[in-house]
Scaffold this active site. Structure first.
Site, PDB file in Angstrom:
ATOM      1  CD  GLU A  38      -9.322  -6.734   8.882  1.00 59.74           C
ATOM      2  OE1 GLU A  38      -9.576  -6.000   7.927  1.00 59.74           O
ATOM      3  OE2 GLU A  38      -8.219  -7.323   9.015  1.00 59.74           O
ATOM      4  CD  GLU A  48      -6.825  -2.540   0.098  1.00 60.26           C
ATOM      5  OE1 GLU A  48      -7.220  -1.410   0.368  1.00 60.26           O
ATOM      6  OE2 GLU A  48      -6.410  -3.338   0.968  1.00 60.26           O
ATOM      7  CD  GLU A  55      -3.099  -1.246   1.929  1.00 63.37           C
ATOM      8  OE1 GLU A  55      -3.495  -0.166   2.374  1.00 63.37           O
ATOM      9  OE2 GLU A  55      -3.653  -2.331   2.175  1.00 63.37           O
ATOM     10  CD  GLU A  90      -8.526   0.969   2.219  1.00 64.52           C
ATOM     11  OE1 GLU A  90      -9.578   0.348   1.999  1.00 64.52           O
ATOM     12  OE2 GLU A  90      -7.609   0.530   2.937  1.00 64.52           O
TER      13      GLU A  90
HETATM   14  C1  NOJ Z   1      -8.543  -2.318   5.341  1.00 61.63           C
HETATM   15  C2  NOJ Z   1      -9.380  -2.516   4.137  1.00 61.63           C
HETATM   16  O1  NOJ Z   1      -8.681  -2.180   2.969  1.00 61.63           O
HETATM   17  C3  NOJ Z   1     -10.610  -1.677   4.282  1.00 61.63           C
HETATM   18  O2  NOJ Z   1     -11.385  -1.725   3.112  1.00 61.63           O
HETATM   19  C4  NOJ Z   1     -11.369  -2.162   5.478  1.00 61.63           C
HETATM   20  O3  NOJ Z   1     -12.463  -1.314   5.674  1.00 61.63           O
HETATM   21  C5  NOJ Z   1     -10.499  -2.134   6.716  1.00 61.63           C
HETATM   22  N1  NOJ Z   1      -9.259  -2.779   6.480  1.00 61.63           N
HETATM   23  C6  NOJ Z   1     -11.162  -2.813   7.891  1.00 61.63           C
HETATM   24  O4  NOJ Z   1     -11.305  -4.168   7.615  1.00 61.63           O
HETATM   25 CA    CA Z   2      -6.221  -1.895   2.717  1.00 62.12          CA
END
Ligand code: NOJ
Ligand code: CA
Length: 751
Positions: free
Chosen positions: A452, A539, A211, A545
């Site tokens: 998650e 991702e 990232e 984001e």
């Molecule tokens: C990182 C992810 O890229 C994001 O989309 C997500 O909202 C957060 N982690 C929490 O899981």
């Molecule tokens: Ca992420």
């Protein structure tokens, strides 16, 4: 001596195989023979290089080519295997070493002899379940070299090269053999010796994250400890090697070649990062280690992923290449009817921008007098809020809805080595799982699960069946997973062999339970969606984001990603942000480096079969005319034309919707404004279309006026050329649909 030329029907696919130990006389003979053939000049150049350098008369040289791409393999006098690649007479990879060092001091990188080699030409087509095109041609020449070490153990190693029109893939195979079963890879010797100080678009070689912002520099300037700082605090930074870069590594040479180095079919092996020697532009393989510092635990028969070198003199060819997908195995899923692409919204951006929370309570160590958790009053995933999103998605034909923060555990989800942080089935008290499932079903909305892990993959592994059964029970057909944080088992890395196998286990679990997968924070993709078509997207890069919780990504970011991160597979980039300034709580000056029209264009330029409409319902409701493009744009395609592209500068792509006559165009630029003439010659001849053009307004620019756009309609056909004016940080999105008789009367023709 055996010299074997085979020509394909195109008369341009050539295999050349010299598999004898030869002396200087035969080398001269081969050079003569080759230089007689126009297409083989660069092979001659490479052979000469081999001959002039450390290679003696005992050399063993094999080669194969496909159109302009040539591959030469050789063993030198120490039995060290090398390969080299050229494109249209230009050296792309100079003679570069191959092989391994294994634990126990076993070297598998020298003292080899060629036992056998064979060549083959393959030309086939296959149909991806979902994709940018409906049919993919897989055409390559294959050279297999069987090596045997000249030692007591006589270890066997095969190297398989596939030469494509746009590059070379090769992998190592460890055949089944009596004295060699279990072994541990200490290091892989593969090198990519580049021919010059190319311009490169790079991110650091981090064992745990992709990232980063891309830096554009000369190879000689790469320094992974000096890069644009990433903020936000959720990403593990782990860059032990100052001169390691991540793949896909994109480069441009001074004489106009575009080169992309990556890998394909990464299974049961660690990810490959590249250590750069800045003095001679040598890239060598850095495998991501495990907790003990070992790289890969294998048992014969075994093989590595494919190492890939995509090369062309046209940037558009890099984006159009299907080489990485082609190097993956066919689908393991027979009945794929349940795999459906979709757009989705999410109870998500509101958390990203700090307006609501994933966690239910801010006081995890306190309970109310009745013994329940005390709500913080701004938990996003509450039933009423979720129903509001369901209503909006349903009313606007957006198929899916993701809800994050629905399950217990978000108070202590990452950062503290807490192994059992989630159980994946227990909702917070204000999230009515059954009620929401029934409401979504009634409204025709497909719920998307969120799992998650906070990095605790070991905990997710233990709960996988439970989690997927829960999805089946409540009708969730897709799951977004996440790996924010240090990996548990402790000491493992996101990109090491253990995690690579974990990601595959999750994809396989998805096959078993018929659930589609979208992974956040996994290793970057390597084309595995061919083998696991339910593994829709991931991702594994710096998504939209980051604009929510950091100073954001520069306007050029989305012009680099398709040349880097996306060459391995689709990206869940989460486009479609309409409120471009003052959207983040507590950060009123924050803004995106993009116009609204560019956010629309990303639906075309950033391929993903699962594509988010990432902004809040109220921000879409404020711009219903622009939102129409998001409603209309498909996520699965029959055909794709990369119209023009330059990494770091601009991209224009046209795609034909799967199963219809409709086309969609996305054009984006970096921080520079841009005029682009886009010929519509790809449209069906003799047919009229309505072009709806969503463009930056004349006074738009990303900084001062990002939300200014214009929408115009024209009648066009395949002789039309659209003149698009993109603002600084801007873009244009166009839909092209069949014109009716009424359209022809009412809408003016494009001039
Ligand atoms: C990182 C992810 O890229 C994001 O989309 C997500 O909202 C957060 N982690 C929490 O899981
Ligand atoms: Ca992420």
């Amino acid at each position: 001596m055996i010299v074997n030329f085979a020509k394909a029907a195109t008369n341009r696919l050539i295999l050349f195989n010299e598999n004898l130990c030869f002396n200087l006389h035969t080398l001269q003979y081969i050079l003569l023979k080759i230089t007689c053939m126009k297409q083989m000049y660069s092979v001659a150049a490479i052979l000469l290089l081999f001959a002039q350098s450390t290679f003696s008369q005992q050399n063993k040289i094999l080669s194969a080519s496909n159109h302009k791409v040539k591959l030469v393999f050789s063993l030198n006098e120490s039995g060290i295997p090398h390969y080299a690649v050229s494109f249209d007479e230009k050296l792309v990879v100079k003679p570069s070493r191959l092989g391994f060092t294994l634990n126990g001091g076993i070297t598998l990188d020298s003292n080899f002899a060629i036992v056998k080699s064979d060549t083959k030409i393959v030309d086939e087509t296959w149909k991806p379940v979902l994709g940018e095109v409906s049919t993919i041609r897989n055409q390559y020449s294959k050279l297999t070299v069987q090596l045997k070490q000249q030692s007591a153990n006589g270890l066997l190693l095969n190297i398989v090269f596939k030469i494509y029109e746009e590059g070379v893939g090769f992998r190592y195979e460890f055949p089944l053999q009596p004295k060699f079963q279990f072994f541990v890879v200490a290091s892989e010797a593969t090198e990519f010796n580049l021919a010059g100080d190319h311009t490169t678009f790079w991110i650091p070689g981090d064992f745990d994250s992709n990232e980063y912002l891309y830096t554009t520099s000369k190879l000689s300037e790469v320094n992974s400890w000096k890069f644009p700082i990433i903020s936000g605090g959720t990403v593990q930074q782990n860059i032990p090697d100052q001169y390691a870069v991540q793949t896909p590594l994109m480069m441009k040479t001074d004489d106009g070649l575009y080169i992309n180095i990556h890998e394909a079919a990464l299974i049961n092996y660690p990810s490959m990062q590249l250590h750069l020697n800045r003095n001679n532009f040598q890239l060598s393989t850095n495998l991501v280690p495990d907790a003990l510092g070992n790289k890969a635990y294998l048992r014969t028969p075994a093989h590595t992923p494919w190492r890939t070198i995509i090369v062309s003199d046209k940037a558009v060819d890099i984006l159009a290449s299907k080489m990485i997908l082609n190097l993956n195995e066919p689908s393991v899923i027979k009945n794929t009817a349940w795999i459906k692409p979709m757009k989705f919204m999410g109870v998500w951006w509101e958390m990203q921008t700090g307006q609501s929370s994933w966690n239910y309570t801010d006081k995890i160590d306190e309970l109310s007098s009745s013994g329940t958790m005390m709500p913080n009053g701004h938990h996003g995933a509450n039933t009423a809020n979720v129903k509001r999103y369901i209503d909006f998605a349903s009313a606007n034909g957006i198929k899916g809805l993701l809800v994050e923060g629905w399950n217990k555990g978000w108070e202590e989800w990452t950062g503290a080595w807490k192994e059992e942080n989630f159980d994946y089935v227990t909702p917070y008290p204000d999230f009515d799982v059954a009620g929401i499932a029934a409401y979504a079903k009634k409204k025709g909305v497909q719920m998307i699960m969120h799992n998650e892990t906070g990095g605790s993959a070991v905990n997710y592994d233990r709960n996988l069946d439970t989690a997927f059964r829960f999805m089946n029970k409540y009708g969730y057909t897709a799951v977004k997973t996440g790996y924010v944080g240090n990996i548990m088992p402790k000491g493992e890395h996101h990109d090491g062999q253990w995690m690579i196998n974990h990601y595959i286990r999750v994809a396989q679990k998805g096959v078993q339970y018929k659930v589609m997968i979208d992974m956040h924070e996994p290793v970057r993709p390597t084309g595995l969606s061919r083998t696991y078509p339910n593994f829709l997207t991931s991702e594994a890069g710096r998504g939209n984001e980051w604009n929510a919780f950091s100073d954001g990504s520069p306007a050029e970011h989305e012009t680099i990603l398709p040349f880097t991160r996306l060459t391995g597979g689709p990206m869940d980039y989460t486009p479609g942000i309409f409120k471009l300034k003052n959207y983040a709580k507590g950060a009123p000056l924050r803004q995106m480096h993009t116009t609204l029209a560019k956010q629309l264009a990303l639906y075309v330029t950033m391929y993903s079969p699962l594509q988010m409409a990432a902004d809040l319902p109220e921000h879409y409701a404020a711009h219903p005319d622009a939102f129409q493009f998001i409603k209309d744009v498909p996520v699965d395609w029959d055909d794709t034309k990369i119209i023009e592209a330059e990494p770091g500068d601009y991209i224009t792509i046209a795609r034909k919707e799967k199963g219809t006559a409709n086309w969609f165009i996305g054009a984006i630029t970096d921080e520079q404004s841009r005029s682009a003439a886009v010929s519509l010659s790809f449209l069906q001849k003799g047919k009229n279309y309505v072009a709806t053009i969503y463009a930056d307004a004349a006074n738009a620019d990303w900084k001062d006026n990002p939300e200014a756009y214009s929408i115009q309609q024209f009648i066009v056909n395949n002789t039309s050329t659209l003149q698009l004016n993109l603002a600084k940080g801007g873009g244009a999105a166009i839909s092209l649909t069949t014109a009716s008789a009424a359209n022809l009367k009412l809408i003016k023709t494009y001039q």
